[in-house]
Enzyme design. Structure first.
Site, short mmCIF file in Angstrom:
data_model
loop_
_atom_site.label_atom_id
_atom_site.label_comp_id
_atom_site.label_asym_id
_atom_site.label_seq_id
_atom_site.Cartn_x
_atom_site.Cartn_y
_atom_site.Cartn_z
N ILE A 1 0.82 -1.21 0.00
CA ILE A 1 0.00 0.00 0.00
C ILE A 1 0.86 1.26 0.00
CG2 ILE A 1 -0.30 0.31 2.50
CD1 ILE A 1 -3.34 0.59 1.91
N GLU B 1 6.21 -4.78 10.95
CA GLU B 1 4.97 -4.10 11.33
C GLU B 1 3.79 -5.05 11.38
OE1 GLU B 1 4.26 -0.86 8.66
OE2 GLU B 1 6.17 0.09 9.10
N VAL B 2 3.76 -5.99 10.47
CA VAL B 2 2.61 -6.90 10.37
C VAL B 2 3.07 -8.30 10.75
CG1 VAL B 2 0.80 -7.80 8.87
CG2 VAL B 2 1.67 -5.47 8.51
N HIS C 1 5.78 -12.18 5.57
CA HIS C 1 5.66 -11.62 4.23
C HIS C 1 7.04 -11.36 3.66
CE1 HIS C 1 5.39 -8.38 7.24
NE2 HIS C 1 6.04 -7.62 6.39
N MET C 2 7.11 -11.51 2.36
CA MET C 2 8.34 -11.22 1.63
C MET C 2 8.09 -9.99 0.78
SD MET C 2 11.38 -12.65 1.17
CE MET C 2 11.33 -14.45 1.20
P1 AMP Z 1 7.02 -4.85 7.48
O1 AMP Z 1 7.62 -3.63 8.11
O2 AMP Z 1 8.07 -5.72 6.82
O3 AMP Z 1 6.14 -5.61 8.44
O4 AMP Z 1 6.14 -4.34 6.26
C1 AMP Z 1 4.75 -4.30 6.27
C2 AMP Z 1 4.34 -3.73 4.95
O5 AMP Z 1 2.95 -3.90 4.81
C3 AMP Z 1 4.63 -2.24 4.77
O6 AMP Z 1 5.48 -2.06 3.63
C4 AMP Z 1 3.25 -1.62 4.56
O7 AMP Z 1 3.27 -0.58 3.62
C5 AMP Z 1 2.45 -2.81 4.08
N1 AMP Z 1 1.03 -2.76 4.33
C6 AMP Z 1 0.39 -2.47 5.49
N2 AMP Z 1 -0.95 -2.54 5.35
C7 AMP Z 1 -1.16 -2.91 4.06
C8 AMP Z 1 -2.33 -3.17 3.27
N3 AMP Z 1 -3.57 -3.05 3.80
N4 AMP Z 1 -2.18 -3.52 1.98
C9 AMP Z 1 -0.96 -3.63 1.44
N5 AMP Z 1 0.19 -3.41 2.12
C10 AMP Z 1 0.09 -3.04 3.41
#
Ligand code: AMP
Length: 129
Positions: free
Chosen positions: A36, A105-106, A110-111
């Site tokens: 996003i 963050e999530v 995820h890659m």
């Molecule tokens: P990380 O810091 O590796 O956990 O990256 C999490 C990524 O998820 C970040 O690059 C965000 O921009 C992305 N992100 C968060 N919410 C969404 C969403 N709803 N759709 C797509 N990407 C997202």
């Protein structure tokens, strides 16, 4: 060791269809969608559909079918988005942040697949201590 998975994280909600996403590919065990907040012209997140928190969790606990599916999907995306380096140009970066030290963050594995511009050296902020 059991790793707790929070099924209220945003990628779990995407997988359940509770919030929208910009899907670019889907397989039996994996989903790929656009980040996003893209950091480059191509910035795709590839996630397993299973409840894995980090790359290490996925790599150690996922089935061989899930790992193969995920890895082959990354390969297909590199081809489909024309990211493979040719000669002395092109290329991409794959990265998976895990835990607070890496600023994950999530909490769903995820890659990041990033490319389409010169990315420069792998960047890490200065140490505070
Ligand atoms: P990380 O810091 O590796 O956990 O990256 C999490 C990524 O998820 C970040 O690059 C965000 O921009 C992305 N992100 C968060 N919410 C969404 C969403 N709803 N759709 C797509 N990407 C997202």
């Amino acid at each position: 060791m059991t790793i707790a998975y929070d099924d209220q994280n945003i990628f779990a909600k995407i997988l359940r269809g509770e919030i929208p996403n910009d899907t670019v590919a889907e397989t039996e065990h994996s989903l790929a969608f656009r980040d996003i907040f893209p950091q480059a012209p191509t910035h795709i997140l590839v996630i397993p559909k299973g409840p894995y928190v980090t790359y290490g969790h996925f790599a150690s606990a996922a089935s061989e079918a899930e790992i193969l599916d995920f890895t082959r999907l990354v390969g297909k995306l590199v081809a489909d988005f024309d990211l493979a380096p040719v000669g002395d140009s092109g290329g991409y970066r794959v990265a998976s942040n895990a835990g607070p030290d890496a600023h994950q963050e999530v909490p769903h594995m995820h890659m990041h697949l990033v490319g389409g511009r010169i990315l420069g050296p792998f960047a890490m902020p200065e140490r505070k201590v």
